[in-house]
Scaffold this motif. Structure first.
Motif, PDB file in Angstrom:
ATOM      1  N   LYS A 695      53.130  22.931  51.280  1.00  0.00           N
ATOM      2  CA  LYS A 695      53.387  24.411  50.876  1.00  0.00           C
ATOM      3  C   LYS A 695      54.999  24.002  49.241  1.00  0.00           C
ATOM      4  O   LYS A 695      55.827  23.876  49.673  1.00  0.00           O
ATOM      5  N   ILE A 696      54.078  24.283  48.266  1.00  0.00           N
ATOM      6  CA  ILE A 696      55.613  23.942  46.588  1.00  0.00           C
ATOM      7  C   ILE A 696      56.436  25.621  46.780  1.00  0.00           C
ATOM      8  O   ILE A 696      56.043  26.395  47.096  1.00  0.00           O
ATOM      9  N   ASP A 697      57.954  24.349  46.635  1.00  0.00           N
ATOM     10  CA  ASP A 697      58.809  25.531  46.421  1.00  0.00           C
ATOM     11  C   ASP A 697      58.815  26.512  45.545  1.00  0.00           C
ATOM     12  O   ASP A 697      58.020  25.782  44.378  1.00  0.00           O
ATOM     13  N   LYS A 698      58.815  27.334  45.120  1.00  0.00           N
ATOM     14  CA  LYS A 698      58.911  28.933  44.711  1.00  0.00           C
ATOM     15  C   LYS A 698      60.073  27.951  43.320  1.00  0.00           C
ATOM     16  O   LYS A 698      59.695  28.677  42.233  1.00  0.00           O
ATOM     17  N   ALA A 699      60.446  27.482  43.388  1.00  0.00           N
ATOM     18  CA  ALA A 699      61.798  26.913  42.486  1.00  0.00           C
ATOM     19  C   ALA A 699      60.653  26.060  41.041  1.00  0.00           C
ATOM     20  O   ALA A 699      61.081  25.875  40.354  1.00  0.00           O
TER      21      ALA A 699
END
Length: 772
Positions: A695-699
Motif C-alpha cells: 500500500k503506497i503511502d498517501k504522501a
C-alpha cells in the motif's frame, strides 16, 4: 481446637487423655471379663439346675415305678380287684400310698372308669378318665398331668391276674413343698407352666402376669438396661402331647449389686489417678513451657526490631539454654542483615545512589519541610545517557557498569555541596536535586553543570564521549507539588529525547496537555468497556482499477463523544499504543468488523475488509487465537480478511512478526504492508516477507498529478511490486488526474476522497447501490 490451646494445656491434655484412655481400656476389659465370667457362672448354674431337676424327677419316677410294681404284684390286692372288694381296695391303696407318701392312688378298670381313689374329688373327674385311656399307651413311664388344678407326676401299671383286669395309677403332687425342695437342691427359682398359665412357683407374690415379671429390667446404669432374670425353659410332653414347662430362673439382682460396687470402686480409683496425673502433667508442662515463653518474648522483641538482649534464661535444660543463646546470636545477625537489606532496599545496587522509590520519598520529605521564605529553590534534573546500548554491545556489560558508576561520580562532583540527592530511576536515567542559593539562577547552574558533565569520561583506560538528554523543572517556581514537579521533569526529559536536544526545561502548559492525554486515555478505556456507540467503524471503498468495481474496503475506527466532540484517530490510537491499550482496542475492532461481515454475508454482499493492526498486536500471545476464534464465531471466510501492518511495525520484532504473519497467511488471510515508502525497509527486504499487497503511502499520491518525482517513485514501486508478485493499493487519491495516472501505471486498487470518504455500513450499502 488443639491449635488454640497453649502448649502447657496441650501437654496436660495429652497426659490426662492417655491416662483416661488407659484407665478406660482397663476398666472396659475388667468389666468385660467380669460380665463374661458372671454370665458363664449363670449359665453353669442353670445347666446344673436342669440336670438336678431331671435327676430328681427320674428318682421320683423310679420310686413310683417300684411302688406300683409292689402294689400290682400283691396277691391279696389282685383278689380284691378281681372281686371288686371296694373296702379292701381302698384300704390297700391308702396303706400303700402312706408308705411312699404318694399324693394320688387310683384304681381304674379297663375302660378308664375309676374303681377307687385316694382323692374322692377326682373319682368323678372326667378329665382323669380320659387321661387314663391315653396314659395306658405309655405304661411304666411317669408323666406330668394337671388334675383338678394341681400338677402331678403319675405312673400307670396294669394289674394282671394273669390277664390285665385293671390299672393302678400312683402319683406325686408337684406342690409348694415339692418346688421348694427343688429350689433347695438347684439354688435357682423354679416355676411350672401349662398353656402360658402359671401352675406353681418358688417365687412369692407372682400371679398370672408371670411373663412380665421375668422380663423386668434394671435401669441403674442409665443408658444400659439389664435384665433381672436369666431364664431357661424345660419342656415335658405327656401321652396326649400336652406340653408342661419347667422354667428355671436365676435372680441377677445380687450379682448386679456386686458388679456395681466393683465399678464404683474402679471409677473412684480411676478418677484419683486422673487427678494425680493432671497435677503432675501440669507441673511438667509448666517447667517445659516457661523457657518457651521466654523464647516467645525474645522472638516478639526481634519482631519489633529490638535485638539487644544481655539477660540469660533463668530456667530450662542445657538444650534450652543453648537454644536461647542461639536466638541471641541469630538476633545480632538479623540486625546486621536488616541494616544491610534496608540500605540495599533504598539504594541502587550498581551505583550506590538512591533508587526511584527512596528518591521520591526523600524528595517529598524535603519539599514538605521546604521554607519558601528562607530556603532557595530546588532544581530537579533528569539525566538520560543516550545510545548507551552501543557501549554495552561494543565494550561489554562490565565496561558499561563502570561507565554508569563513573557518570554518577561525575554528577556528584559537579556541585558537591549543593547536590542534595542523586538517584537512579532506570538503566541510564539519573535524577538530581540541586539546592539553588538565593543569589544563584537556573541559567548559571545549568551553564556550569553541562560542560563538566559532557567532558570525555575515562573508563578502563578508555576515553568515552557520552551524549546526554536533560530535563529540568524548578521548585517552587514551576510547581509546588511533589507529584507535579516529578511529572513535569519527566515531561521535559521526554521532550528533550523527542526533539533530540541536550537540555530541555519544562514549559508552561505541557503538564496540562499531558494530563489531558491521560484523561483521554482513561476515557477511551471506559468507552471500550461500556461499548455504548461512542466508538464505531467506518469503511472506505477501494476501487479496482482494472474492472472498475468495488471489491474491497478499509475499516477505520472513529470516536465521537456524547457532547459531539470528534477525537482524532491518530491521537487516541497513538495513546493506546503507548499505554498498551491497543490490544484491547484492536480486539474490539476485529469483533466489530467480523460481526459486520456476517451481516453483509446475510445480505449476499461479499466485501474484502482490511483491518489495521500494530506490532503490539502481532507479538501478543493470544492475538492469532483471538482472530481464529472470531472467524469461527461469525463464520467469516478468511479470504475476505486483509490485515494491514506498517513496515515499521514489521521491523519491531522481525522474526516473531514474520512467523505469525506466515501462520495467518496459510489460513487464507491476506497480508498488506501499509504506508509503504516512509519506513526503513526496501523492496529487497519486502520480498522476504509473507505479504500479498503493498500500500503506497498517501504522501506520494496527494500531489501525484503535479509532481514528477512522485510519479517516478510510484511508477517504479508498482512495477517492482508486480515483479515480486504483490498487488498494489494507492491511498490518498484526491482528484481524477491522479486516478487516471494510477490506472495508466497498472496500479491494482485505489482509495481516497475522490472515490469516497470513509462512511458507515448503512451509508456504504446505499453508496454501493448508487455506484453500481
Amino acid at each position: 481446637m488443639a491449635s488454640k490451646l497453649t502448649l502447657r494445656k496441650q501437654i496436660t491434655f495429652l497426659g490426662v487423655s492417655l491416662v483416661v484412655l488407659t484407665v478406660a481400656s482397663l476398666l472396659a476389659v475388667s468389666l468385660w471379663k467380669t460380665i463374661s465370667s458372671h454370665n458363664l457362672q449363670i449359665n453353669q448354674r442353670i445347666t446344673s439346675a436342669e440336670n438336678v431337676l431331671i435327676e430328681y424327677l427320674q428318682a421320683k419316677e423310679e420310686l413310683l415305678l417300684t411302688a406300683s410294681k409292689v402294689l400290682t404284684a400283691d396277691f391279696g390286692f389282685k383278689q380284691a380287684v378281681a372281686s371288686r372288694d371296694q373296702a379292701t381296695i381302698a384300704s390297700v391303696l391308702q396303706n400303700h400310698g402312706s408308705r411312699i407318701n404318694a399324693s394320688l392312688m387310683v384304681l381304674s378298670d379297663l375302660n378308664g372308669e375309676i374303681i377307687s381313689s385316694s382323692n374322692n374329688q377326682l373319682t368323678f373327674d372326667s378329665t382323669l378318665s380320659q387321661s387314663l385311656m391315653a396314659i395306658k399307651q405309655n405304661l411304666n413311664k411317669t408323666q406330668l398331668m394337671l388334675l383338678g388344678g394341681n400338677l402331678y407326676q403319675l405312673i400307670v401299671l396294669p394289674v394282671e391276674a394273669p390277664r390285665t383286669i385293671a390299672y393302678s395309677v400312683i402319683g406325686f403332687q408337684i406342690d409348694q413343698a415339692f418346688v421348694n425342695e427343688l429350689k433347695r437342691l438347684m439354688t435357682v427359682e423354679v416355676s411350672f407352666i401349662y398353656n402360658d398359665a402359671l401352675i406353681i412357683s418358688t417365687l412369692q407374690n407372682i400371679d398370672a402376669s408371670h411373663k412380665e415379671h421375668f422380663k423386668k429390667t434394671d435401669n441403674s446404669w442409665l443408658l444400659f438396661e439389664r435384665k433381672l432374670y436369666e431364664n431357661k425353659l424345660i419342656t415335658f410332653t405327656d401321652s396326649q402331647n400336652h406340653e408342661y414347662i419347667a422354667q428355671l430362673s436365676v435372680d441377677l439382682s445380687p450379682s448386679y449389686i456386686e458388679l456395681d460396687k466393683l465399678v464404683a470402686i474402679t471409677l473412684l480409683i480411676s478418677l484419683l489417678i486422673i487427678g494425680i496425673t493432671a497435677i503432675v502433667c501440669s507441673f511438667i508442662a509448666r517447667s517445659l513451657t516457661k523457657p518457651l515463653q521466654q523464647l516467645t518474648q525474645l522472638s516478639h522483641d526481634f519482631a519489633r526490631g529490638k535485638y539487644e538482649h544481655n539477660s540469660m534464661m533463668s530456667d530450662g535444660g542445657v538444650e534450652v539454654l543453648r537454644l536461647y543463646s542461639s536466638f541471641i546470636q541469630m538476633g545480632k545477625k538479623i540486625e546486621q542483615r536488616e541494616i544491610k537489606i534496608n540500605y540495599q532496599a533504598k539504594h541502587d545496587a550498581l551505583t550506590d545512589v538512591y533508587n526511584r522509590t527512596t528518591f521520591l520519598e526523600l524528595l517529598a520529605e524535603k519539599i514538605a519541610l521546604h521554607d519558601h521564605n528562607t530556603d532557595g529553590s530546588l532544581l530537579l534534573m533528569a539525566i538520560n545517557v543516550r545510545n548507551f546500548k552501543r557501549i554495552n554491545d561494543s565494550l561489554g556489560s562490565s565496561t558499561g557498569d563502570l561507565t554508569l558508576r563513573s557518570v554518577v561520580e561525575r554528577i556528584k562532583a559537579i556541585y558537591p555541596e549543593q547536590t542534595l540527592m542523586v538517584g537512579r530511576f532506570s538503566g541510564t536515567e539519573f535524577w538530581v536535586v540541586i539546592n539553588l542559593k538565593n543569589n544563584e539562577s537556573y541559567e548559571d547552574i545549568i551553564e556550569h553543570f553541562l560542560p563538566p558533565l559532557r567532558a570525555p569520561l575515562k573508563v578502563n583506560k578508555l576515553w568515552l564521549n557520552l551524549n546526554y538528554c536533560l530535563g529540568t523543572c524548578l521548585f517552587p517556581e514551576q510547581s509546588s507539588d511533589v507529584k507535579a514537579v516529578v511529572r513535569r521533569t519527566t515531561i521535559a526529559l521526554e521532550a528533550a529525547k523527542t526533539e533530540n536536544a541536550t537540555l530541555r526545561a519544562y514549559q508552561s502548559g505541557e503538564d496540562e496537555a499531558y494530563l489531558e492525554r491521560l484523561n483521554l486515555l482513561e476515557e477511551l478505556r471506559e468507552t471500550l468497556t461500556r461499548d455504548d456507540g461512542e466508538l464505531f467503524m467506518v469503511y472506505q471503498p477501494k476501487l479496482n482499477l482494472e474492472n472498475g468495481k468495488i471489491e474491497k474496503v478499509e475499516s477505520l475506527i472513529r470516536w465521537i463523544k456524547p457532547n459531539g466532540q470528534f477525537v482524532s484517530p491518530e491521537l487516541f490510537i497513538d495513546l493506546a499504543e503507548q499505554s498498551g491499550l491497543i490490544i484491547k482496542l484492536t480486539h474490539w475492532v476485529i469483533d466489530t468488523v467480523f460481526k459486520q461481515q456476517q451481516e453483509w454475508q446475510a445480505k449476499n454482499l461479499k466485501l474484502k475488509v482490511a483491518i489495521n493492526i500494530s506490532a503490539q498486536d502481532m507479538i501478543h500471545t493470544d492475538f492469532i487465537d483471538f482472530i481464529f476464534e472470531k472467524i469461527s464465531q461469525y463464520h467469516v471466510d478468511p479470504k475476505l480478511v486483509t490485515l494491514e501492518i506498517t513496515e515499521r511495525d514489521i521491523m519491531t520484532n522481525e522474526d516473531l512478526v514474520i512467523s505469525r504473519l506466515t501462520q495467518l497467511k496459510q489460513t487464507g488471510i491476506q497480508i498488506s504492508v501499509d504506508d509503504y515508502g516512509i519506513g526503513e525497509s526496501s523492496l529487497g527486504k519486502l520480498k522476504q516477507l509473507p505479504i500479498d499487497e503493498l500500500k503506497i503511502d498517501k504522501a506520494f499520491i496527494l500531489e501525484l498529478d503535479t509532481s514528477e518525482k512522485d510519479q517516478y517513485i510510484v511508477q517504479s514501486t508498482i512495477e517492482l511490486s508486480h515483479q515480486l508478485g504483490f498487488s498494489v493499493v494507492a491511498e490518498g487519491v484526491e482528484n481524477k488526474a491522479s486516478l487516471d495516472m494510477l490506472k495508466a501505471m497498472k496500479c491494482n486498487h485505489a482509495q481516497g476522497y475522490f472515490i469516497s470518504r470513509p462512511i458507515k455500513s448503512a451509508e456504504l450499502l446505499i453508496w454501493l447501490n448508487a455506484y453500481e
